[in-house]
Design a protein around this motif. Structure first.
Motif, short mmCIF file in Angstrom:
data_model
loop_
_atom_site.label_atom_id
_atom_site.label_comp_id
_atom_site.label_asym_id
_atom_site.label_seq_id
_atom_site.Cartn_x
_atom_site.Cartn_y
_atom_site.Cartn_z
N LEU A 1 -22.18 47.02 23.17
CA LEU A 1 -22.42 47.13 21.48
C LEU A 1 -22.48 48.74 21.41
O LEU A 1 -21.76 49.56 20.48
CB LEU A 1 -24.11 46.61 20.63
CG LEU A 1 -23.95 45.09 19.74
CD1 LEU A 1 -25.97 44.88 19.57
CD2 LEU A 1 -23.40 45.05 19.12
N ILE B 1 -19.85 41.43 16.19
CA ILE B 1 -20.67 41.62 17.75
C ILE B 1 -20.66 40.42 18.78
O ILE B 1 -21.04 40.82 20.27
CB ILE B 1 -21.60 41.66 16.01
CG1 ILE B 1 -21.97 42.94 15.37
CG2 ILE B 1 -23.23 41.35 16.98
CD1 ILE B 1 -22.76 42.30 14.59
N PRO B 2 -20.10 39.20 18.71
CA PRO B 2 -20.36 38.85 19.01
C PRO B 2 -19.53 38.09 20.38
O PRO B 2 -19.20 38.14 21.36
CB PRO B 2 -19.84 36.78 18.65
CG PRO B 2 -20.04 37.23 17.05
CD PRO B 2 -20.08 38.78 16.83
N HIS C 1 -25.14 35.84 27.74
CA HIS C 1 -26.40 36.43 27.55
C HIS C 1 -27.08 35.91 28.44
O HIS C 1 -27.76 34.55 27.75
CB HIS C 1 -26.43 37.02 26.54
CG HIS C 1 -26.19 38.94 25.73
ND1 HIS C 1 -25.03 38.41 25.17
CD2 HIS C 1 -25.53 39.56 26.20
CE1 HIS C 1 -24.05 39.36 24.52
NE2 HIS C 1 -24.83 40.03 25.44
N CYS D 1 -30.93 42.33 26.33
CA CYS D 1 -31.00 41.32 26.05
C CYS D 1 -32.29 41.04 24.62
O CYS D 1 -31.75 41.22 23.60
CB CYS D 1 -30.99 40.00 26.40
SG CYS D 1 -29.23 39.27 27.50
N ARG E 1 -31.42 43.92 22.61
CA ARG E 1 -30.23 43.64 21.24
C ARG E 1 -30.69 42.72 20.55
O ARG E 1 -29.89 42.92 19.65
CB ARG E 1 -28.83 42.61 22.41
CG ARG E 1 -27.90 42.62 21.48
CD ARG E 1 -27.18 40.92 22.12
NE ARG E 1 -25.66 40.54 21.60
CZ ARG E 1 -24.49 41.58 21.93
NH1 ARG E 1 -23.90 42.43 22.25
NH2 ARG E 1 -23.68 40.26 20.70
N ARG E 2 -30.78 41.61 20.80
CA ARG E 2 -31.48 40.45 19.96
C ARG E 2 -33.08 40.52 19.00
O ARG E 2 -31.95 40.30 17.55
CB ARG E 2 -32.25 39.11 20.50
CG ARG E 2 -32.67 37.80 19.64
CD ARG E 2 -31.04 37.65 19.49
NE ARG E 2 -31.77 36.06 18.20
CZ ARG E 2 -30.60 35.60 17.45
NH1 ARG E 2 -30.04 36.04 16.85
NH2 ARG E 2 -31.07 34.81 16.85
N LEU F 1 -31.14 43.38 16.37
CA LEU F 1 -29.87 42.39 15.58
C LEU F 1 -30.54 41.66 14.33
O LEU F 1 -30.54 41.69 13.35
CB LEU F 1 -28.64 41.60 16.38
CG LEU F 1 -27.59 42.15 17.10
CD1 LEU F 1 -27.32 41.43 18.01
CD2 LEU F 1 -27.08 42.59 15.86
N SER G 1 -25.27 36.39 12.91
CA SER G 1 -23.92 37.10 14.17
C SER G 1 -24.23 37.55 15.31
O SER G 1 -23.21 37.62 16.07
CB SER G 1 -23.72 39.31 13.25
OG SER G 1 -23.25 38.99 11.85
N ASP G 2 -24.91 37.30 16.02
CA ASP G 2 -25.73 36.99 16.93
C ASP G 2 -25.89 35.85 17.86
O ASP G 2 -27.68 36.10 17.22
CB ASP G 2 -26.27 37.94 17.63
CG ASP G 2 -26.42 38.30 18.87
OD1 ASP G 2 -25.96 38.32 19.59
OD2 ASP G 2 -27.99 38.40 19.32
N ASP H 1 -26.28 32.02 22.43
CA ASP H 1 -25.23 32.58 23.78
C ASP H 1 -26.04 33.41 24.72
O ASP H 1 -25.54 33.57 25.61
CB ASP H 1 -24.69 33.55 22.95
CG ASP H 1 -23.27 33.37 22.13
OD1 ASP H 1 -22.82 32.73 22.17
OD2 ASP H 1 -22.87 34.18 21.12
N TYR H 2 -27.32 32.67 24.35
CA TYR H 2 -28.03 32.92 25.19
C TYR H 2 -28.43 32.00 26.18
O TYR H 2 -29.56 30.88 25.98
CB TYR H 2 -29.41 33.96 24.52
CG TYR H 2 -29.57 34.80 24.36
CD1 TYR H 2 -29.33 36.48 24.01
CD2 TYR H 2 -28.29 35.26 22.49
CE1 TYR H 2 -29.60 37.39 23.30
CE2 TYR H 2 -28.24 36.20 21.91
CZ TYR H 2 -28.65 37.40 22.45
OH TYR H 2 -28.74 39.08 21.82
#
Length: 631
Positions: free
Chosen positions: A160, A323-324, A341, A348, A351-352, A355, A363-364, A368-369
């Motif tokens: 990012l 972003i993704p 992630h 992580c 980031r989370r 956002l 947007s995240d 994905d985690y």
């Protein structure tokens, strides 16, 4: 594909490593190379020969990186770091200009920069590299006879921060930019390519994306911390910037990650990475200056931004949809197509939370985690420990209290200030505390949102007991080390400071040392608040002296009558010779003195922590203040 070096006698670097019988061998050329440094993507886009000193620098950096990743640090868990986390390397490297690299001032700058980055013990010897008989020029001229006229080289990881930096640089100017990507992890390449293609398409004719492969051959790295990666990245950047005539070489990394304050006493040594630390960049620039007056200085353009500040710039410049694609996770090997992630590492978490705090959570994707950062159970102790320590650390920064900041992070702040010599220490302190306070408030904001959104689940214990939210907000403590959820150690009362009083920039050098004794996985840890943390052998003697000190304190002995413990008694407790005790005390004093000098600019009297009197032995200085033990 050849590397463009022509036909040479195959050069190899030999590295002696303490604790290993056989030396490491690093070969960058030939059929039996052990490290692949593919510079062809650079040479095919240039119209001038590479500078030999820059080639040497790149190969030195590649050799250091290869050795760094080949030798594992510490033990299997972070609770067993101790002195085993530090390694010793003796590098013997062939170069084109050994006279230059063996110069005292150049060698000193090299060791200073790399040892600070890696926190290892290093030495170098350089020999003459066999001359090459060129089969072709190292550089192929571009077909149209014109090279890309770059103004800035951006070290582009595909995370990012570097994406935000490139997007902002291109959106706010008409400059041409080179995105330089170090390819080492196969799983990240496609995402780096996609982000680069997006920028090149959006800013047509102004973006050149160069990928340089630099990785071990034949086996995965033994150590994943790779703290020397920024040295390799900087050397690549220097070579590209100088070759293309760019005037700026930029890291884009948020300041919270760059400063990387230790989140607990368990995080010691190289666990706290220094890849873009302000002092790392200053030391790398000091090394680069020796390459000549046309060297390009490295800058971190985001050194005072939080992660939230960074992602808000992505939104400001209309890059939210990308972003993704970006990846922040440090656990590259565990990435899958479904889960990009891990959700367990500190990157992580950073980031989370950023956002979500910025209102960009949609947007995240949480899916994905592999582990949902807030709500999923954390099945292993390391994941739970990092979640609790990281979050508690962030929340502790919310007050913006400069004195408390210095008490907790005195030595770290001194290094940060040393990385910004162009500013006053007070200015650096103001910016650093404000930035970390914003970071803490961002984490606090996200957790307050959880309380508003899921109060019943929390109240009735419906969340997994090992999720971050449950562990922090207090639903349950199942399966977690009690020390992680206990209240922070209570310090003795500090003198009240009136609001109108001016607080000193640094703690009074004459203040007594404030000490916490703890135990970590069966090994002693001595935390001298605001100064340093002692682990391994340097922590043994003060820990052995503590019971006698406590008895004298409790029985109200006069400070002049506090007892000494004979060196023979200490040696018997360890089943070691007296000479070992002397070395442990010497090392302990050295670490404290170096930290004190860095913070206060003066030497620490040798008797401020451990006092010696012959023939009685050793004692803890009666002036120290014990703080309640950390469990």
């Amino acid at each position: 594909m050849t590397s463009g070096r022509g036909r040479c006698g195959v050069a190899k670097a030999v590295i002696k490593v303490d604790g290993r019988q056989d030396p490491l061998v690093v070969r960058l050329d030939g059929p039996k190379r052990t490290f692949h440094l593919q510079t062809d993507p650079i040479r095919t886009k240039l119209c001038a020969e590479l500078d030999p000193l820059n080639e040497d620098l790149l190969e030195i950096a590649a050799t250091v990186f290869a050795a760094d990743s080949a030798v594992k640090r510490g033990g299997e868990t972070r609770q067993r770091m101790g002195q085993g986390w530090h390694r010793s390397f003796d590098f013997r490297i062939p170069v084109r200009n050994p006279t230059f690299w063996n110069r005292k001032e150049v060698m000193q700058a090299l060791v200073d920069a790399v040892s600070f980055l890696t926190d290892d013990h290093l030495s170098f010897t350089f020999s003459q590299k066999a001359e090459c008989t060129a089969l072709e020029p190292f550089l192929d001229f571009a077909p149209d006879g014109a090279a890309f006229d770059a103004e800035e080289v951006i070290l582009f990881s595909g995370g990012l921060d570097s994406f935000a930096g490139a997007l902002e640089a291109l959106s706010t100017s008409s400059k041409k930019v080179i995105l330089l990507t170090h390819r080492s992890a196969q799983k990240a390449i496609s995402r780096q390519v996609k982000l680069g293609e997006y920028l090149a398409h959006r800013f047509e004719g102004r973006v050149l994306h160069i990928h340089v492969l630099a990785r071990r051959v034949g086996q995965e790295a033994s150590d994943s911390s790779q703290r020397s990666r920024s040295f390799l990245f900087a050397a690549l950047g220097q070579l590209v910037a100088k070759s293309f005539g760019a005037q700026r070489l930029s890291f884009y990394e948020n300041g919270v990650i760059s400063h990387n304050l230790p989140i607990s006493s368990q995080v010691v040594g190289t666990m706290a990475t220094r890849t873009t630390h302000p002092l790392s960049i200053r030391k790398l620039n000091a090394l680069m200056k020796h390459l000549g007056p046309d060297h390009v200085s490295i800058e971190n353009q985001y050194c005072w931004l939080t992660k939230r500040d960074v992602v808000e710039r992505i939104a400001q410049h209309n890059g939210t949809a990308q972003i993704p694609i970006s990846v922040s996770c440090t656990s590259i090997r565990e990435q899958t197509t479904l889960h990009t992630h891990c959700g367990a590492c500190s990157q992580c978490l950073d980031r989370r939370f950023a956002l979500l705090a910025a209102g960009l959570g949609s947007s995240d994707f949480a899916t994905d985690y592999a582990t949902d950062v807030l709500y999923d159970p954390r099945y292993n102790l390391q994941s739970r420990t990092i979640a609790v320590e990281w979050t508690r650390h962030a929340l502790s920064l919310c007050t913006g209290d400069q004195r408390a900041f210095l008490m907790a992070f005195g030595t770290e702040f001194a290094r940060i200030a040393d990385g910004h010599p162009e500013q006053s220490k007070q200015s650096v302190l103001d910016q650093s505390v404000a930035m970390h306070m914003r970071h803490g408030k961002n984490v606090e904001q996200v957790l307050e949102g959880v309380l508003r959104e899921r109060p019943r689940d929390i109240l009735h214990g419906k969340l997994s007991g090992t999720s971050l939210v449950a562990l922090i907000i207090g639903q349950q403590r199942d399966g977690l080390d009690p020390s992680l959820t206990a209240p922070p150690a209570v310090e003795t009362q500090m003198p009240e400071t009136k609001p109108e009083d001016e607080v000193d920039l640094v703690l009074n050098p004459e203040d007594p040392l404030r000490v916490v004794f703890a135990n970590e996985d069966g090994s002693p840890v001595v935390n001298i608040r605001g100064l340093c943390v002692l682990t391994g052998p340097p922590a043994i003697v003060p820990t052995d002296l503590k019971p006698t000190f406590l008895e004298d304190l409790i029985t109200l002995r006069s400070p002049s009558d506090y007892r000494y413990v004979a060196s023979g008694t200490l040696a018997a407790r360890q089943s070691k010779p007296k000479s070992t005790i002397r070395q442990q005390v010497k090392r302990c004093r050295h670490i404290i003195s170096e930290s004190y000098k860095l913070l206060h600019g003066e030497e620490l009297a040798s008797d401020r922590f451990i006092q010696t009197r012959s023939p009685q032995g050793y004692r803890l200085a009666p002036s120290i203040v014990l703080i309640d033990e950390e469990s």
